[in-house]
Design a protein around this motif. Structure first.
Motif, short mmCIF file in Angstrom:
data_model
loop_
_atom_site.label_atom_id
_atom_site.label_comp_id
_atom_site.label_asym_id
_atom_site.label_seq_id
_atom_site.Cartn_x
_atom_site.Cartn_y
_atom_site.Cartn_z
N MET A 1 -7.92 -33.61 55.38
CA MET A 1 -7.19 -34.20 54.28
C MET A 1 -6.18 -33.21 53.73
N ASN A 2 -5.22 -32.88 54.52
CA ASN A 2 -4.16 -32.00 54.07
C ASN A 2 -2.84 -32.73 54.27
N MET A 66 -9.91 -35.07 46.49
CA MET A 66 -9.40 -35.36 47.83
C MET A 66 -10.01 -36.64 48.39
N GLN A 67 -11.29 -36.85 48.17
CA GLN A 67 -11.94 -38.05 48.69
C GLN A 67 -11.45 -39.30 47.96
N SER A 68 -11.41 -39.25 46.62
CA SER A 68 -11.04 -40.45 45.87
C SER A 68 -9.54 -40.71 45.83
N LEU A 86 -10.75 -42.48 59.33
CA LEU A 86 -11.93 -41.74 59.77
C LEU A 86 -12.89 -41.40 58.64
N ILE A 87 -12.38 -40.88 57.54
CA ILE A 87 -13.28 -40.43 56.48
C ILE A 87 -13.21 -41.25 55.21
N GLY A 88 -12.27 -42.19 55.12
CA GLY A 88 -12.20 -43.04 53.94
C GLY A 88 -13.43 -43.94 53.87
N GLN A 89 -13.92 -44.19 52.68
CA GLN A 89 -15.15 -44.96 52.55
C GLN A 89 -14.95 -46.47 52.57
N PRO A 90 -13.86 -47.04 52.08
CA PRO A 90 -13.71 -48.49 52.25
C PRO A 90 -13.27 -48.83 53.68
N ALA A 91 -13.89 -49.87 54.28
CA ALA A 91 -13.44 -50.33 55.59
C ALA A 91 -11.99 -50.80 55.44
N GLN A 111 -13.87 -49.83 61.17
CA GLN A 111 -15.18 -49.84 60.53
C GLN A 111 -15.36 -48.53 59.78
N LEU A 112 -16.42 -48.43 59.04
CA LEU A 112 -16.70 -47.16 58.39
C LEU A 112 -17.20 -46.18 59.43
N TRP A 113 -16.38 -45.19 59.77
CA TRP A 113 -16.77 -44.18 60.74
C TRP A 113 -17.73 -43.20 60.13
#
Length: 135
Positions: A1-2, A66-68, A86-91, A111-113
């Motif tokens: 996430m850069n 970074m996540q949100s 890849l790392i986002g939480q919502p499909a 899908q959620l990876w």
């Protein structure tokens, strides 16, 4: 996430240099160690994944931000690009160009990876702090 300066390339940014400086305040040191099935051509049935570890000075301003604000947002860095596949939480469903530079797009569903199975926050004192304990 850069984002590597991408936040400075959008029209709403103050300036490229200011945006890049802001991005640098959100960096973390991270490592991942995979476990389980090593053959990537087979879908694992159980017990495969990655142990993720990161260090930062401010959990709210770095990893959580970074996540949100970056990985889970559908409008980062441009409108309607979707969350990180890849790392986002919502499909997500995203539109990708069929050929580079062409105006034709295809929809791809992700899908959620990454499925978070748990997590902990730990305090790791700095070396300068540890040196002052005995004083």
């Amino acid at each position: 996430m850069n984002p590597r300066g991408d936040t400075g390339r959008v029209e709403s940014s103050v300036s490229y240099e200011d945006s890049l400086n802001t991005e640098r305040h959100h960096r973390i040191v991270r490592r991942g160690v995979s476990f389980g099935e090593d053959d990537l051509s087979n879908e694992p049935e159980t017990g495969s994944g990655m142990l993720f570890l990161c260090f930062q000075a401010n959990i709210e301003n770095q990893f959580n931000f970074m996540q949100s604000a970056w990985a889970n947002q559908k409008n980062f860095v441009k409108v309607n690009v979707g969350p990180d596949p890849l790392i986002g939480q919502p499909a997500a469903t995203q539109q990708w160009p069929t050929q580079w530079g062409e105006p034709n797009f295809e929809e791809h569903s992700f899908q959620l990876w990454v499925k978070m199975k748990g997590g902990e926050y730990f305090f790791a004192p700095s070396i300068s702090f540890l040196k002052t304990i005995g004083l």
